[in-house]
Design an enzyme around this catalytic site. Structure first.
Site, PDB file in Angstrom:
ATOM      1  N   ASP A  34     -13.267  37.207 -12.415  1.00 22.73           N
ATOM      2  CA  ASP A  34     -13.054  38.010 -13.619  1.00 22.73           C
ATOM      3  C   ASP A  34     -14.281  37.964 -14.518  1.00 22.73           C
ATOM      4  OD1 ASP A  34     -10.260  38.988 -13.445  1.00 22.73           O
ATOM      5  OD2 ASP A  34      -9.799  36.855 -13.346  1.00 22.73           O
ATOM      6  N   ASP A 174      -2.401  41.371  -9.792  1.00 23.43           N
ATOM      7  CA  ASP A 174      -2.993  40.219 -10.467  1.00 23.43           C
ATOM      8  C   ASP A 174      -2.235  39.938 -11.761  1.00 23.43           C
ATOM      9  OD1 ASP A 174      -4.618  38.277 -11.531  1.00 23.43           O
ATOM     10  OD2 ASP A 174      -6.324  39.596 -11.920  1.00 23.43           O
TER      11      ASP A 174
END
Length: 224
Positions: A34, A174
């Protein structure tokens, strides 16, 4: 076929080398990374120098998720790492087709990401242009959030949209993905599961290999 991506942001940041070795032993399929700019989301994470060192120390393919404004800028910044995937959010991109082609031009597979509250219609025009879609089940930015169950309805709609496509894009999910939420996600067409704090990087008993195998057992049960 179902795959597991480990969200390395949720790992022990002071012992990333050790974390990578344990994830390799667990045979995860992807390393979900991320990248956060402090603007699109209220957090900062994973700059290019960190990911460069991660790339050098593991054979696990990188799956870079740009939770950023100005995706084009960050595509250029992270493309030299040659990850398998780069995803960017349709909510902040004014030139989606152009950025898809930019990623492809680097020899990387492009992925479109959408937040829990964003309608599937935002990605509908581009379904045939990408090999994977990232459907967030929590708002990006912080681990440990509550799973948004209304996203399951979105997955049903998305699965129907792509069921007649010759080259169906994968569906990556996610956000609070664990043994409780995985079965419903499988049943609604998800293929790639990002494991973070709730399923993998926690203080519960068991090795990463054991925790990953527990999820893989759910994949097998859904095939029966």
């Amino acid at each position: 076929m179902h795959s597991i991506a480990a969200s390395i942001m949720c790992g022990d940041q002071l012992n990333l080398g050790q974390e990578l070795r344990k994830l390799e032993e667990a045979a995860v399929d992807l390393l979900h990374c991320d990248v956060m700019d402090g603007s699109f989301v209220n957090n900062l994470a994973m700059g290019p120098y960190v990911l460069e060192q991660i790339k050098e120390r593991t054979s696990i393919p990188l799956d870079i998720h740009l939770a950023t404004e100005q995706p084009s800028k960050y595509i250029d910044m992270f493309a030299p790492l040659q990850p398998k995937y780069i995803s960017f959010h349709v909510e902040v991109c004014e030139q989606i087709e152009k950025d898809i082609e930019k990623i492809k031009g680097y020899g990387i597979e492009p992925v479109l990401a959408v937040n829990p509250e964003s309608p599937i219609e935002m990605i509908k025009p581009y379904l045939s242009m990408v090999p994977m879609l990232l459907i967030m089940t929590v708002n990006p930015g912080f681990a440990g959030q509550r799973f948004n169950h209304h996203v399951l309805e979105k997955l049903v709609v998305l699965s129907k949209l792509i069921e007649t496509m010759e080259n169906k894009p994968l569906i990556e999910v996610d956000g609070n993905i664990n043994v409780t939420t995985v079965p419903a996600l499988i049943d609604r067409g998800a293929n790639v599961f990002v494991l973070g704090t709730s399923a993998l990087f926690n203080h519960q008993k068991g090795t990463y290999e054991q925790k990953v195998n527990e999820i893989r057992e759910l994949f097998e049960k859904r095939r029966i």
